[in-house]
Structures are given as C-alpha cells and as structure tokens.
Motif scaffolding. Structure first.
Motif, PDB file in Angstrom:
ATOM      1  N   LEU A  18       0.858  -1.180   0.000  1.00 12.36           N
ATOM      2  CA  LEU A  18       0.000   0.000   0.000  1.00 12.36           C
ATOM      3  C   LEU A  18       0.890   1.224   0.000  1.00 12.36           C
ATOM      4  N   ARG A  19       0.367   2.313  -0.552  1.00  9.83           N
ATOM      5  CA  ARG A  19       1.079   3.580  -0.516  1.00  9.83           C
ATOM      6  C   ARG A  19       0.179   4.620   0.126  1.00  9.83           C
ATOM      7  N   LEU A  20       0.614   5.130   1.260  1.00 11.04           N
ATOM      8  CA  LEU A  20      -0.111   6.185   1.938  1.00 11.04           C
ATOM      9  C   LEU A  20       0.401   7.539   1.488  1.00 11.04           C
ATOM     10  N   LEU A  81       4.230   7.138   2.246  1.00  8.82           N
ATOM     11  CA  LEU A  81       4.759   5.973   2.932  1.00  8.82           C
ATOM     12  C   LEU A  81       4.450   4.754   2.071  1.00  8.82           C
ATOM     13  N   GLN A  82       5.463   4.236   1.421  1.00  7.65           N
ATOM     14  CA  GLN A  82       5.315   3.030   0.629  1.00  7.65           C
ATOM     15  C   GLN A  82       5.504   1.842   1.554  1.00  7.65           C
ATOM     16  N   MET A  83       4.477   1.014   1.654  1.00 15.91           N
ATOM     17  CA  MET A  83       4.509  -0.114   2.578  1.00 15.91           C
ATOM     18  C   MET A  83       4.465  -1.408   1.773  1.00 15.91           C
ATOM     19  N   ASN A  84       5.538  -2.165   1.837  1.00 14.69           N
ATOM     20  CA  ASN A  84       5.627  -3.442   1.128  1.00 14.69           C
ATOM     21  C   ASN A  84       5.660  -4.595   2.132  1.00 14.69           C
ATOM     22  N   SER A  85       5.396  -5.779   1.628  1.00 17.51           N
ATOM     23  CA  SER A  85       5.439  -6.988   2.465  1.00 17.51           C
ATOM     24  C   SER A  85       4.657  -6.792   3.763  1.00 17.51           C
ATOM     25  N   LEU A  86       3.450  -6.308   3.628  1.00 15.79           N
ATOM     26  CA  LEU A  86       2.640  -5.996   4.812  1.00 15.79           C
ATOM     27  C   LEU A  86       2.318  -7.250   5.611  1.00 15.79           C
TER      28      LEU A  86
END
Length: 126
Positions: A18-20, A81-86
């Motif tokens: 996700l990208r916030l 905020l780029q969120m990977n492998s959540l």
C-alpha cells in the motif's frame, strides 16, 4: 488553518503493498521534517518513520525497516509511505505529522510533532 490529510489506506492481504499519502495545507512545511505514526487497537501510538525537510535523511522504526519507505513529493508539502510486504501486525490507523522545529536529529516522539492528520486505516489480513 493547518491541515494534514492522509489517504491510501485500505484492506489488503499479508504480503501486499500500500502507498499512503499525506497532503499538507495552510502553511509550508517544506523547511521542516514530517513523520508517520500508527496506532493499533488497544495499543499506544507508535513511531513509524520520519523524513527531513529535503528528503535526504530518513529514519525508521525497527519493525518496518526494509519494508517501508518514506518520501516527500515535489514542493515538499506532500509525504508518502510506501509499505511493502505488509503483515497482520501492521494493522493500525496511520497518522501523518509535521514538525515546526529544525532539529539536529529527526523527531520520533509524538510530543515533538505539533501538527497531525486524522488518520487512515490500514488493515492487513492473514
């Protein structure tokens, strides 16, 4: 008045990304650091990441290091905020915050940020 508005939250499965985004208005934050915090249900507000005024310096909580990337947009009044492998443990309300003080070290405590957004929910299912 100063306003910070987060967007980009949602419901995703573990391993997804996700990208916030955080858009600031009411004053220019281009000269000041900004940061992300999160609060999971029943838990205290937790520091996630912070970024310097020009994007050159960043710092992360150990729990997100290597998976999350903080950045600033052109004009410096936007932040991402780029969120990977959540992971399911990343589930929380995510808040963006803006500082108004030039510091020697990026702020990581809630009390050091005078401006806050309303938050965006991120839910990660297993």
């Amino acid at each position: 008045q100063v306003q910070l508005v987060e967007s980009g939250g949602g419901l995703v499965q573990a391993g997804a990304s996700l990208r916030l985004s955080c858009a600031a208005s009411g004053r220019t934050f281009g000269s000041y650091p900004m940061g992300w915090f999160r609060q999971a249900p029943g838990k205290d507000l937790q520091f996630v990441a912070a970024i310097s005024w020009n994007g050159a310096i960043t710092t992360y909580a150990d729990s997100v290091k290597g998976r999350f990337t903080i950045s600033r947009g052109n004009g410096q009044n936007t932040m991402y905020l780029q969120m990977n492998s959540l992971k399911p443990e990343d589930t929380a309300v995510y808040y963006c915050a803006a500082d108004n003080t030039v510091r020697a070290v990026l702020a990581t405590r809630q009390s050091e940020y005078p401006y806050w957004g309303q938050g965006t929910q991120v839910t990660v299912s297993s």
